[in-house]
Design an enzyme around this catalytic site. Structure first.
Site, short mmCIF file in Angstrom:
data_model
loop_
_atom_site.label_atom_id
_atom_site.label_comp_id
_atom_site.label_asym_id
_atom_site.label_seq_id
_atom_site.Cartn_x
_atom_site.Cartn_y
_atom_site.Cartn_z
CB ILE A 154 -1.07 0.20 1.26
CG1 ILE A 154 -1.88 -1.24 1.16
CG2 ILE A 154 -1.82 1.36 1.25
CD1 ILE A 154 -2.80 -1.44 2.24
CB THR A 231 -5.49 4.42 5.18
OG1 THR A 231 -4.15 4.35 4.85
CG2 THR A 231 -6.25 5.93 4.71
CB SER A 232 -2.09 1.71 8.66
OG SER A 232 -1.51 0.24 8.26
NE ARG A 233 -5.88 -3.72 10.92
CZ ARG A 233 -6.22 -3.70 9.75
NH1 ARG A 233 -6.61 -2.70 9.12
NH2 ARG A 233 -6.37 -4.95 8.91
CG ASP A 257 -10.62 4.18 6.14
OD1 ASP A 257 -11.66 4.53 5.94
OD2 ASP A 257 -10.21 2.88 5.78
CD GLU A 262 -11.31 -0.01 12.68
OE1 GLU A 262 -10.91 1.09 12.74
OE2 GLU A 262 -11.57 -1.05 12.00
CG HIS A 294 -11.50 -0.14 8.30
ND1 HIS A 294 -10.89 -0.82 9.47
CD2 HIS A 294 -10.87 -0.89 7.39
CE1 HIS A 294 -10.03 -1.51 9.28
NE2 HIS A 294 -10.01 -1.38 7.73
CB ALA A 296 -9.18 2.50 2.92
CG PHE A 297 -11.70 -3.00 2.71
CD1 PHE A 297 -12.39 -2.15 3.77
CD2 PHE A 297 -12.63 -3.88 2.01
CE1 PHE A 297 -13.62 -2.43 4.18
CE2 PHE A 297 -13.99 -4.01 2.59
CZ PHE A 297 -14.42 -3.40 3.64
P1 NAD Z 1 2.88 -4.95 3.63
O1 NAD Z 1 3.00 -6.10 4.46
O2 NAD Z 1 2.73 -4.98 1.94
O3 NAD Z 1 3.65 -3.54 4.07
C1 NAD Z 1 3.85 -3.25 5.38
C2 NAD Z 1 5.14 -2.59 5.48
O4 NAD Z 1 5.39 -2.04 6.73
C3 NAD Z 1 6.32 -3.70 5.28
O5 NAD Z 1 7.06 -3.02 3.99
C4 NAD Z 1 7.07 -3.48 6.51
O6 NAD Z 1 8.32 -3.91 6.24
C5 NAD Z 1 6.74 -2.47 7.13
N1 NAD Z 1 6.76 -2.15 8.52
C6 NAD Z 1 6.54 -3.17 9.42
N2 NAD Z 1 7.13 -2.95 10.73
C7 NAD Z 1 7.38 -1.48 10.39
C8 NAD Z 1 7.90 -0.49 11.36
N3 NAD Z 1 8.02 -0.79 12.71
N4 NAD Z 1 8.27 0.72 10.79
C9 NAD Z 1 8.17 0.92 9.48
N5 NAD Z 1 7.80 0.02 8.57
C10 NAD Z 1 7.34 -1.17 9.21
O7 NAD Z 1 1.19 -4.64 4.08
P2 NAD Z 1 0.19 -3.63 3.03
O8 NAD Z 1 -0.54 -4.56 2.50
O9 NAD Z 1 0.82 -2.54 2.42
O10 NAD Z 1 -0.77 -3.10 4.26
C11 NAD Z 1 -0.34 -2.22 4.99
C12 NAD Z 1 -1.47 -2.09 6.25
O11 NAD Z 1 -2.50 -1.34 6.05
C13 NAD Z 1 -1.86 -3.49 6.94
O12 NAD Z 1 -1.18 -3.96 7.91
C14 NAD Z 1 -3.31 -3.11 7.33
O13 NAD Z 1 -3.21 -2.81 8.70
C15 NAD Z 1 -3.85 -1.72 6.59
N6 NAD Z 1 -4.83 -1.98 5.59
C16 NAD Z 1 -5.92 -1.14 5.73
C17 NAD Z 1 -6.90 -1.33 5.12
C18 NAD Z 1 -8.28 -0.20 4.90
O14 NAD Z 1 -9.24 -0.66 4.66
N7 NAD Z 1 -8.16 0.81 5.94
C19 NAD Z 1 -6.90 -2.23 4.09
C20 NAD Z 1 -5.87 -3.19 3.88
C21 NAD Z 1 -4.81 -2.85 4.75
#
Ligand code: NAD
Length: 329
Positions: A154, A231-233, A257, A262, A294, A296-297
């Site tokens: 992402i 938009t992550s967690r 998001d 939540e 939530h 974004a997906f």
């Molecule tokens: P991914 O595994 O492809 O990428 C995550 C990146 O974070 C990796 O490169 C990893 O090395 C890095 N990372 C891990 N620990 C770290 C730290 N301490 N500091 C900095 N970077 C670190 O995952 P992704 O598919 O890109 O998804 C990322 C996050 O997005 C998911 O974990 C999920 O929580 C969130 N997400 C949200 C939605 C939504 O609808 N809002 C949908 C999908 C995913």
């Protein structure tokens, strides 16, 4: 194979009926999976769960006693699953690692543009025949510095779009992604990223290391008026520290998001209810805060991929093979 689908919404039913393998028999359950609802999975071989279902050691133990042998996550993040407990109980866990990074990246950019150009306010004003521009002043994204924390799927998809806008990309990750460097992004330490970024967007998973990554200390290190997007967690940021940052004007714009609490709010229509969460309600009082629930997906393409890959993961389990999407085998 019978699969209990927790937190099931109409779009999950539609997706699975359209795209999943017909040999899978899905039983749709409206409730979230918690210690109080595990019994609804009785008679099934697998459970299918989403982001706010709880799969801690106690819940997994109960599921195991009911004969559940597999957890199929219909999401990418897995911070809600105790993987060690699943392993100890012999429960296989698989996820959908990359159903559509672009869906989340595009929503992230949408939040940046909406906050900056105040589109949410403009929409309402024009409908009220108010064409005044005061209060709608934005800034050019071109030439601005964006800090991306987490440059996996992402983060990279977000970086590609931002590069098209002409932004300067500062990135931070525990593992560098060569595709980021090829795009012209530069890896830096968090201190430099906080000090230089006009916009900071979070794309790392929630882990013990990243919980409250954004706290009072890190906010103090940011530029005045910074735009912060998550938009992550939810628990990547400490919401109370963020409220302080908004009150002190350190944070100029906030786009969320996701929200730490939540599970008690999102994915339901609570418009007729009194919401007890004072932190959430305080966040909603700021004019420079945009919150989405939530979503974004939530694109057609992502839902199709989620149902297909979840189906593949379940079928692989049934035939004793693997897809590569397993977190616990
Ligand atoms: P991914 O595994 O492809 O990428 C995550 C990146 O974070 C990796 O490169 C990893 O090395 C890095 N990372 C891990 N620990 C770290 C730290 N301490 N500091 C900095 N970077 C670190 O995952 P992704 O598919 O890109 O998804 C990322 C996050 O997005 C998911 O974990 C999920 O929580 C969130 N997400 C949200 C939605 C939504 O609808 N809002 C949908 C999908 C995913």
């Amino acid at each position: 194979m019978k699969v209990a689908v927790f937190s099931a919404k109409k779009y999950d039913r539609d997706g699975f009926s359209q795209w999943a393998d017909s040999s899978l028999h899905f039983i749709y359950i409206d409730s979230r999976l918690t210690a109080d609802s595990t019994r609804l999975a009785a008679g099934c071989h697998a459970v299918c769960v989403f982001v706010n279902d709880e799969l801690n050691a106690a819940v997994l133990q109960q599921l195991s006693e009911l004969g559940i042998e597999m957890v199929a996550l219909r999401c990418a993040g897995f911070n809600n699953v105790d993987l060690n407990a699943a392993k100890a109980l012999g429960i296989r866990v698989a996820r959908v690692p990359a159903y559509s990074p672009e869906a989340v990246a595009e929503h992230t950019i949408g939040m940046m543009l909406c906050l900056n150009r105040k589109l949410h306010k403009a929409y309402n004003r024009v409908r009220d025949d108010n064409f005044a521009l005061d209060g709608l002043l934005g800034f050019n994204l071109f030439g601005k510095t964006v800090g991306l924390i987490g440059t996996g799927r992402i983060g990279l998809a977000t970086a590609r779009i931002l590069q098209g806008f002409g932004c300067r990309l500062l990135c931070h990750d525990i593992v560098a992604n060569p595709a980021i460097t090829e795009l012209g992004g530069r890896y830096v330490g968090l201190d430099e990223l906080y000090a230089q970024s006009d916009i900071i967007s979070l794309h790392c998973p929630l882990t013990p290391d990243t919980k409250y990554l954004i706290n009072q200390h890190s906010i103090n290190a940011m530029k005045d008026g910074v735009m912060l997007i998550n938009t992550s967690r939810g628990a990547l940021l400490d919401s109370k520290a963020v409220i302080n940052g908004l009150k002190s004007r350190k944070i100029g714009y906030l786009g969320l998001d996701v929200y730490e609490q939540e599970a008690d709010l999102f994915f339901e229509n609570l418009s007729e209810q009194v919401i007890d969460d004072d932190v959430f309600k305080r966040l909603l009082t700021f004019p420079n805060v945009l919150i989405t629930g939530h979503q974004a997906f939530f694109t057609r393409e992502a839902l199709q991929e989620i149902s297909q890959v979840t189906s593949d993961n379940l079928l692989a389990f049934a035939s004793n093979t693997t897809t590569g999407n397993e977190l616990v085998n």
